[in-house]
Design a protein around this motif. Sequence first.
Motif, PDB file in Angstrom:
ATOM      1  N   HIS A 189       0.825  -1.208   0.000  1.00  0.00           N
ATOM      2  CA  HIS A 189       0.000   0.000   0.000  1.00  0.00           C
ATOM      3  C   HIS A 189       0.851   1.246   0.000  1.00  0.00           C
ATOM      4  N   GLN A 190       1.959   1.159   0.756  1.00  0.00           N
ATOM      5  CA  GLN A 190       2.858   2.313   0.761  1.00  0.00           C
ATOM      6  C   GLN A 190       3.401   2.601  -0.634  1.00  0.00           C
ATOM      7  N   LEU A 191       3.609   1.520  -1.384  1.00  0.00           N
ATOM      8  CA  LEU A 191       4.118   1.686  -2.749  1.00  0.00           C
ATOM      9  C   LEU A 191       2.968   1.902  -3.736  1.00  0.00           C
ATOM     10  N   GLU A 192       1.778   2.094  -3.161  1.00  0.00           N
ATOM     11  CA  GLU A 192       0.579   2.343  -3.963  1.00  0.00           C
ATOM     12  C   GLU A 192       0.258   1.193  -4.900  1.00  0.00           C
ATOM     13  N   MET A 193       0.402  -0.023  -4.373  1.00  0.00           N
ATOM     14  CA  MET A 193       0.021  -1.201  -5.138  1.00  0.00           C
ATOM     15  C   MET A 193      -1.171  -1.838  -4.431  1.00  0.00           C
ATOM     16  N   LEU A 194      -1.998  -2.519  -5.255  1.00  0.00           N
ATOM     17  CA  LEU A 194      -3.090  -3.284  -4.678  1.00  0.00           C
ATOM     18  C   LEU A 194      -2.535  -4.628  -4.226  1.00  0.00           C
ATOM     19  N   VAL A 195      -3.245  -5.259  -3.256  1.00  0.00           N
ATOM     20  CA  VAL A 195      -2.814  -6.576  -2.818  1.00  0.00           C
ATOM     21  C   VAL A 195      -3.962  -7.561  -3.004  1.00  0.00           C
ATOM     22  N   SER A 196      -3.598  -8.685  -3.577  1.00  0.00           N
ATOM     23  CA  SER A 196      -4.589  -9.741  -3.770  1.00  0.00           C
ATOM     24  C   SER A 196      -4.082 -10.979  -3.051  1.00  0.00           C
ATOM     25  N   ALA A 197      -4.982 -11.811  -2.559  1.00  0.00           N
ATOM     26  CA  ALA A 197      -4.562 -13.069  -1.931  1.00  0.00           C
ATOM     27  C   ALA A 197      -5.175 -14.192  -2.715  1.00  0.00           C
ATOM     28  N   GLU A 198      -4.373 -15.200  -3.021  1.00  0.00           N
ATOM     29  CA  GLU A 198      -4.910 -16.342  -3.765  1.00  0.00           C
ATOM     30  C   GLU A 198      -4.835 -17.598  -2.901  1.00  0.00           C
ATOM     31  N   GLY A 199      -5.563 -18.604  -3.296  1.00  0.00           N
ATOM     32  CA  GLY A 199      -5.582 -19.838  -2.497  1.00  0.00           C
ATOM     33  C   GLY A 199      -6.425 -19.679  -1.233  1.00  0.00           C
ATOM     34  N   VAL A 200      -7.400 -18.775  -1.282  1.00  0.00           N
ATOM     35  CA  VAL A 200      -8.263 -18.595  -0.109  1.00  0.00           C
ATOM     36  C   VAL A 200      -9.279 -19.739  -0.098  1.00  0.00           C
ATOM     37  N   GLU A 201      -9.144 -20.599   0.948  1.00  0.00           N
ATOM     38  CA  GLU A 201      -9.967 -21.806   0.933  1.00  0.00           C
ATOM     39  C   GLU A 201     -11.051 -21.790   1.993  1.00  0.00           C
ATOM     40  N   ASN A 202     -10.970 -20.825   2.918  1.00  0.00           N
ATOM     41  CA  ASN A 202     -12.035 -20.802   3.943  1.00  0.00           C
ATOM     42  C   ASN A 202     -12.360 -19.389   4.368  1.00  0.00           C
ATOM     43  N   ASP A 203     -13.393 -19.286   5.099  1.00  0.00           N
ATOM     44  CA  ASP A 203     -13.905 -17.973   5.478  1.00  0.00           C
ATOM     45  C   ASP A 203     -12.964 -17.254   6.430  1.00  0.00           C
ATOM     46  N   ALA A 204     -12.327 -18.067   7.334  1.00  0.00           N
ATOM     47  CA  ALA A 204     -11.420 -17.457   8.305  1.00  0.00           C
ATOM     48  C   ALA A 204     -10.298 -16.722   7.584  1.00  0.00           C
ATOM     49  N   GLN A 205      -9.789 -17.395   6.557  1.00  0.00           N
ATOM     50  CA  GLN A 205      -8.714 -16.752   5.789  1.00  0.00           C
ATOM     51  C   GLN A 205      -9.230 -15.482   5.140  1.00  0.00           C
ATOM     52  N   ALA A 206     -10.407 -15.609   4.527  1.00  0.00           N
ATOM     53  CA  ALA A 206     -10.976 -14.460   3.820  1.00  0.00           C
ATOM     54  C   ALA A 206     -11.195 -13.308   4.776  1.00  0.00           C
ATOM     55  N   THR A 207     -11.715 -13.621   5.974  1.00  0.00           N
ATOM     56  CA  THR A 207     -12.010 -12.574   6.939  1.00  0.00           C
ATOM     57  C   THR A 207     -10.715 -11.888   7.390  1.00  0.00           C
ATOM     58  N   PHE A 208      -9.732 -12.726   7.732  1.00  0.00           N
ATOM     59  CA  PHE A 208      -8.466 -12.174   8.200  1.00  0.00           C
ATOM     60  C   PHE A 208      -7.850 -11.244   7.147  1.00  0.00           C
ATOM     61  N   LEU A 209      -7.829 -11.770   5.908  1.00  0.00           N
ATOM     62  CA  LEU A 209      -7.213 -10.991   4.828  1.00  0.00           C
ATOM     63  C   LEU A 209      -7.955  -9.682   4.613  1.00  0.00           C
ATOM     64  N   THR A 210      -9.250  -9.765   4.724  1.00  0.00           N
ATOM     65  CA  THR A 210     -10.030  -8.543   4.549  1.00  0.00           C
ATOM     66  C   THR A 210      -9.686  -7.553   5.662  1.00  0.00           C
ATOM     67  N   GLU A 211      -9.557  -8.087   6.886  1.00  0.00           N
ATOM     68  CA  GLU A 211      -9.267  -7.219   8.020  1.00  0.00           C
ATOM     69  C   GLU A 211      -7.921  -6.515   7.902  1.00  0.00           C
ATOM     70  N   ILE A 212      -6.935  -7.245   7.384  1.00  0.00           N
ATOM     71  CA  ILE A 212      -5.613  -6.592   7.329  1.00  0.00           C
ATOM     72  C   ILE A 212      -5.490  -5.683   6.112  1.00  0.00           C
ATOM     73  N   GLY A 213      -6.569  -5.590   5.347  1.00  0.00           N
ATOM     74  CA  GLY A 213      -6.565  -4.584   4.284  1.00  0.00           C
ATOM     75  C   GLY A 213      -6.317  -5.118   2.904  1.00  0.00           C
ATOM     76  N   CYS A 214      -6.310  -6.444   2.776  1.00  0.00           N
ATOM     77  CA  CYS A 214      -6.111  -7.021   1.457  1.00  0.00           C
ATOM     78  C   CYS A 214      -7.240  -6.574   0.535  1.00  0.00           C
ATOM     79  N   ASP A 215      -6.909  -6.226  -0.705  1.00  0.00           N
ATOM     80  CA  ASP A 215      -7.906  -5.622  -1.592  1.00  0.00           C
ATOM     81  C   ASP A 215      -8.762  -6.638  -2.332  1.00  0.00           C
ATOM     82  N   GLU A 216      -8.098  -7.749  -2.725  1.00  0.00           N
ATOM     83  CA  GLU A 216      -8.822  -8.716  -3.549  1.00  0.00           C
ATOM     84  C   GLU A 216      -8.601 -10.123  -3.030  1.00  0.00           C
ATOM     85  N   LEU A 217      -9.551 -10.986  -3.316  1.00  0.00           N
ATOM     86  CA  LEU A 217      -9.465 -12.363  -2.845  1.00  0.00           C
ATOM     87  C   LEU A 217      -9.764 -13.318  -3.991  1.00  0.00           C
ATOM     88  N   GLN A 218      -9.110 -14.486  -3.916  1.00  0.00           N
ATOM     89  CA  GLN A 218      -9.300 -15.489  -4.969  1.00  0.00           C
ATOM     90  C   GLN A 218      -9.024 -16.841  -4.334  1.00  0.00           C
TER      91      GLN A 218
END
Length: 832
Positions: free
Chosen positions: A779-808
């Motif tokens: 984010h500091q470098l003004e890039m978006l962050v995406s997470a891949e291999g999201v297999e469960n809700d806990a992961q999705a929730t955590f990633l969303t909380e830490i500011g991850c922009d996209e999920l897959q």
Amino acid sequence: MQSQEELEFHRAYDRVTEAYIALDTSWRYTHVNTVAARMLGRNAKELIGRHVWTEFPTPEDDPFRQAYETAMAEQRAMTVEAFHPPRGRWFENRIYPSPDGLTVSFLDVTDRRRAEILAAGQNNILAEIATQAPLADSLRAIARLHEALDPGALCSILLVDDDRTHVLHGAGPSLPDTFNEAIHGQEIGDARGSCGTAIFRRERVVVAEIATHPYWAGYRDVALAHGLQACWSTPVLGSREQVLGSFAVYYREKREPRPDELESIEKMLSITAIAIESDQMLQHSRERDYFFDMSMELYCIYDIRTQRIIQANPTFTAVTGYSAEELGSCHFLDFVHPEDLGRARGAAEVLNAAGMRVEKVVYRFRCKDGSYRWLSWESIVGPGLLGFAVAHDVTEHRIAEAALAHADTHDGVTDLPNRQMFELALESLLEGGEPVWVLLVGLDRFHAVNESLGHLIGDEVLKIVADRLAAIVGARSAIARFAGDQFAIAIEVQREPSAEALARRVREAIAHPVEGEGYRTALTASVGIARSPDHGEVPSDLLRRAEAAMDRVKRQGRDDTCLFTRQHMKDVEHRLSIGHRLRGAAGRGEMELFYQPQLHAGSRELIGFEALIRWNDPERGRVSPLSFIPVAEALGLMPELGRWIVGEACRQAKAWRDEGFDAFAISINVSMQELQSGGLVAQVADALDRNGLPPSALCIELTESSLMENVERVRGTLSELKALGTHIALDDFGTGYSSLAYLKHFPIDKLKIDQSFVKGLPGDVNDAAIARTIVAMAHQLEMLVSAEGVENDAQATFLTEIGCDELQGYHFGRPCRAGHARAWLSGTSAGG
Ligand code: C2E
Ligand code: CA
Ligand code: CA
């Protein structure tokens, strides 16, 4: 009045002498014999009673006159020999006084006199020539000699210039300097003075009167100004009949030559030629000597009988360090390297008689400082059993040759043997019949060292690693550097029972940090092992299998050791058969793109799809890209496959757009090879254009390692894609070595956190920390962050909380056929 007695005496005298006169005390002729009359050119009778000095006016200091007067006054007999200028000849006068006067007999001694002067003079001159006196001196002596022979003559010797068109001053000791200077450099040619003409015509030119002669038209004034009236010039011919110059005599009066004068000129010509030719020879040999002295070659003359050097040129002494005396102080063979004695002796045996020669005999010559120089000799025996030898110093050449031979067989960076040498060494190990281990050691991600620290340091690191490996293996083993970051080791099983143990030592040696000026780096290695005779009995088989084992390590995450097994062999064969069928698979319609949805983390709305390729192999059914993409890359098929992927993805996007869906982007994966091949940008632009798609509808995914090779080229390609308007995402982020700072140099829009970090979320503290860091820094470098291999809700929730922009990930949807993917679109559009 003469008495009868006297008359008788005179008559008797007449018979015994050539010429004879008698004078009375008052210097009047009392008798002139016929020979004398003829000599004096008078009638004998007429002279009787005439006064001698009146009849023949003679200066007071004339030697004859002085002798006559002395004889008369002192009444003593005298003999005088002198030149008589009016006749131009020498005479010997014997004067006998008597109370009546003088009786004088005289003899023309010109011939004897000339012969004496000539003999003495020429001997002196020849002696001078022999002692290599300067030519000017010899010529001056010749001129003076001639002037002594023919008093009154003023001699001039001219030389022919090298270009044979001009005369040069040779000698003219009695001629005025200004005249000599005026003649110097005059042209040779017909009617060009006496000398120019004589040289030109190769014949004598007699000019009796300079004042009127046409040959002198151009030079008359200068001659006359110096009082020179006549000039007879004769060409001087050399031993090969070539004109060397001219021999001229000038006179201060007009005159024609007498035969005896021409004769005496004739006598001077050969000695003049000798003087000039000896000087030319001397000149030539001096030039030769100069050559000998200046040459960069080593020259020496040696005595065949004693085998000692008797002369050596300065280069010889400079190269060897010995003085000429030292070189001659011992037997020639004493200077030869003991190992080369056979060759040198063989040459010496050939060189035993005049005319014998040897060429290109090369041996080492011991210099004074104890070092040896390689000398290549050519030698010939001349007359007098002297050997003439020239040597060429080939030491540098030999060293270069040896270096070349080494360079041919060794790696320039680590100085380890190369593959060819390794195979030879392995072959000889195998010939021993004992089982042999072959290890192939691949440094992991070595290109990253080159990229981040530069090739110079990269080489330095390689050298250090090579030294460490060389220290681990010893005798009866072989080590080599193969391609860039690979080393090979072969060692007998007997000496090293456990290849795994050896591999461990190797990997430890490599893992030990390498520190240099301003850097510190730690490496890992992937080691593949094969063993003879189980895995092969020839070097190529063993190496191929060790390599297959090493590749397996690389594919399974590197930094490990793998012993080749038969199963690997099958894998290799499998890959080979895949490769075979992979060619043209896209063209045959065997390829298909699957689409996996990508969601906005906050809203969980669809924002796009990642296109993932599938191969429907008619023989094996659906093949995972994980197994065929590496093969396609290895076979160089990726650019071709890539073109199909870009085209197909764009075609699909267009089809969906045509159906009215436009709020999505498609991500396509681009391999390193495609990125490097150069056609990518045009391909993308073309596909977008053909389908009328906005560039922002496309996102290019590339892996971290793609950024490491050919940095400049990749940066260029990415900038062009960026300029086109497509998005760029960095895939599998976190698995490579690139720092975020390094990424700043590339126009990247999005980082995709690798699945491996997502797997442990949210429980694994390490993974959580890494994910957090990546998000914050991206984010500091003004890039978006995406997470891949999201297999469960806990992961999705955590990633969303830490500011991850996209999920897959499978949690949202597996990659699926286009038909299924369309449901996502309509779902979104339904939902939106
Ligand atoms: P990738 O680009 O990292 O693609 C993501 C891979 O993760 C895909 O595997 C996908 O099916 C898988 N994946 C997605 N969600 C999950 C999940 O929740 N859990 C797990 N365990 N896996 C998930 P796939 O399709 O087998 O592709 C493997 C790799 O092959 C890709 O990794 C990519 O590097 C390469 N690849 C696939 N398609 C293409 C292509 O069209 N071009 C190129 N150059 N490479 C491709
Ligand atoms: Ca991807
Ligand atoms: Ca990935």
